[in-house]
Write a protein that holds these residues in place. Structure first.
Motif, PDB file in Angstrom:
ATOM      1  N   CYS A   1       0.962  -1.259  -0.045  1.00 43.35           N
ATOM      2  CA  CYS A   1      -0.134   0.148  -0.058  1.00 43.35           C
ATOM      3  C   CYS A   1       1.021   1.171   0.193  1.00 43.35           C
ATOM      4  O   CYS A   1       0.390   2.397  -0.824  1.00 43.35           O
ATOM      5  N   SER A   2       1.817   1.210   0.760  1.00 41.29           N
ATOM      6  CA  SER A   2       2.914   2.201   0.712  1.00 41.29           C
ATOM      7  C   SER A   2       3.485   2.657  -0.660  1.00 41.29           C
ATOM      8  O   SER A   2       3.924   3.778  -0.680  1.00 41.29           O
ATOM      9  N   ALA A   3       3.511   1.701  -1.439  1.00 43.11           N
ATOM     10  CA  ALA A   3       4.344   1.726  -2.653  1.00 43.11           C
ATOM     11  C   ALA A   3       3.169   2.349  -3.800  1.00 43.11           C
ATOM     12  O   ALA A   3       3.573   2.706  -5.056  1.00 43.11           O
TER      13      ALA A   3
ATOM     14  N   THR B   1      -1.321   9.806   4.019  1.00 41.76           N
ATOM     15  CA  THR B   1      -1.200   8.835   4.895  1.00 41.76           C
ATOM     16  C   THR B   1      -1.245   9.477   6.162  1.00 41.76           C
ATOM     17  O   THR B   1      -0.763  10.433   6.715  1.00 41.76           O
ATOM     18  N   SER B   2      -1.954   8.421   7.256  1.00 37.28           N
ATOM     19  CA  SER B   2      -2.049   8.983   8.779  1.00 37.28           C
ATOM     20  C   SER B   2      -0.805   8.419   9.288  1.00 37.28           C
ATOM     21  O   SER B   2      -0.260   7.337   8.942  1.00 37.28           O
ATOM     22  N   LYS B   3      -0.475   9.024  10.407  1.00 42.10           N
ATOM     23  CA  LYS B   3       0.640   8.746  11.381  1.00 42.10           C
ATOM     24  C   LYS B   3       0.275   7.281  12.030  1.00 42.10           C
ATOM     25  O   LYS B   3      -0.964   7.194  12.446  1.00 42.10           O
TER      26      LYS B   3
ATOM     27  N   HIS C   1      -0.681   1.880  19.119  1.00 40.84           N
ATOM     28  CA  HIS C   1      -0.191   0.436  18.855  1.00 40.84           C
ATOM     29  C   HIS C   1      -0.706   0.066  17.321  1.00 40.84           C
ATOM     30  O   HIS C   1      -1.007  -1.106  17.214  1.00 40.84           O
ATOM     31  N   GLY C   2      -0.462   1.010  16.645  1.00 40.23           N
ATOM     32  CA  GLY C   2      -0.969   0.721  15.088  1.00 40.23           C
ATOM     33  C   GLY C   2      -0.146   0.702  14.084  1.00 40.23           C
ATOM     34  O   GLY C   2       1.141   1.296  14.148  1.00 40.23           O
ATOM     35  N   HIS C   3      -0.540   0.757  12.886  1.00 41.70           N
ATOM     36  CA  HIS C   3       0.239   0.903  11.679  1.00 41.70           C
ATOM     37  C   HIS C   3      -0.144   2.297  10.857  1.00 41.70           C
ATOM     38  O   HIS C   3      -1.210   2.639  11.433  1.00 41.70           O
ATOM     39  N   ALA C   4       0.688   2.657  10.286  1.00 39.38           N
ATOM     40  CA  ALA C   4       0.115   3.948   9.432  1.00 39.38           C
ATOM     41  C   ALA C   4      -0.782   3.428   8.623  1.00 39.38           C
ATOM     42  O   ALA C   4      -0.843   2.375   7.884  1.00 39.38           O
TER      43      ALA C   4
ATOM     44  N   ILE D   1      -9.369   2.470   2.902  1.00 37.94           N
ATOM     45  CA  ILE D   1      -8.392   2.888   3.923  1.00 37.94           C
ATOM     46  C   ILE D   1      -7.664   1.588   4.328  1.00 37.94           C
ATOM     47  O   ILE D   1      -8.630   0.437   4.572  1.00 37.94           O
ATOM     48  N   CYS D   2      -6.379   1.444   4.052  1.00 36.66           N
ATOM     49  CA  CYS D   2      -5.777   0.247   4.435  1.00 36.66           C
ATOM     50  C   CYS D   2      -4.458   0.442   5.170  1.00 36.66           C
ATOM     51  O   CYS D   2      -3.875   1.553   4.940  1.00 36.66           O
ATOM     52  N   PRO D   3      -4.030  -0.503   6.036  1.00 34.72           N
ATOM     53  CA  PRO D   3      -2.571  -0.195   6.630  1.00 34.72           C
ATOM     54  C   PRO D   3      -1.341  -0.006   5.627  1.00 34.72           C
ATOM     55  O   PRO D   3      -1.580  -0.947   4.623  1.00 34.72           O
ATOM     56  N   SER D   4      -0.442   0.627   5.939  1.00 32.03           N
ATOM     57  CA  SER D   4       0.595   0.876   4.500  1.00 32.03           C
ATOM     58  C   SER D   4       1.391  -0.380   4.695  1.00 32.03           C
ATOM     59  O   SER D   4       1.973  -0.358   3.508  1.00 32.03           O
ATOM     60  N   THR D   5       1.477  -1.226   5.685  1.00 34.46           N
ATOM     61  CA  THR D   5       2.215  -2.518   5.307  1.00 34.46           C
ATOM     62  C   THR D   5       1.429  -3.234   4.680  1.00 34.46           C
ATOM     63  O   THR D   5       1.889  -4.305   4.106  1.00 34.46           O
TER      64      THR D   5
END
Length: 160
Positions: A24-26, A47-49, A53-56, A74-78
């Motif tokens: 997702c981050s790419a 992108t949110s910070k 305890h979580g992912h961006a 909305i999806c975690p960047s990893t």
């Protein structure tokens, strides 16, 4: 053991996937992504910070490449998201049939008559310019087993 001669296959599909995974981050703006099982062009992403305890998280906004409808996700960047294989090709318009199908010729001379005149403003413009005698090139976008004309332009190669 069953006889091999009894086996019958109806389709001859290569089995190739219509999508491929990408982190997702790419993903980038103006790229393509599958949102709600539809191939979309990314028009906005933020992108949110990371939380305590979580992912961006990545917020994606995309427009369906065929209908223009807006989709968000909305999806975690990893995590991985599916990216559609998108192919764009130019065809020369040879004629428009009475039932609204386009007769298109590819660069290698192959004819295809399986695409309809697009709806809306683009379809109206295509008919008007064809009836006025202009030589037109139609840009066809193909993805996930769907195809449609997304743009037209005057063929300038014939003048040279």
């Amino acid at each position: 053991m069953a006889d091999i001669e009894d086996t019958h296959f109806d389709t001859g599909d290569s089995g190739a996937s219509t999508t491929y995974p990408m982190q997702c981050s790419a993903l980038r703006k103006n790229g393509f992504v599958m949102l709600k099982s539809r191939p979309c062009k990314i028009v906005d992403m933020s992108t949110s910070k990371t939380g305590k305890h979580g992912h961006a998280k990545v917020h994606l906004v995309g427009l369906d490449i065929f209908s223009g409808k807006k989709y968000e996700d909305i999806c975690p960047s990893t995590h991985n998201m599916d990216v559609p294989h998108v192919k764009r090709e130019d065809y020369q318009l040879t004629c428009i049939s009475d039932d609204g199908y386009l007769s298109l010729m590819s660069d290698n001379g192959e004819l295809r008559e399986d695409l309809k005149v697009p709806d809306g403003e683009l379809g109206t413009q295509l008919k008007q310019e064809y009836e006025s005698g202009k030589e037109l090139l139609c840009t066809v976008l193909k993805s996930c087993g769907e195809e449609c004309v997304i743009a037209i332009k005057t063929n300038t190669a014939l003048d040279k």
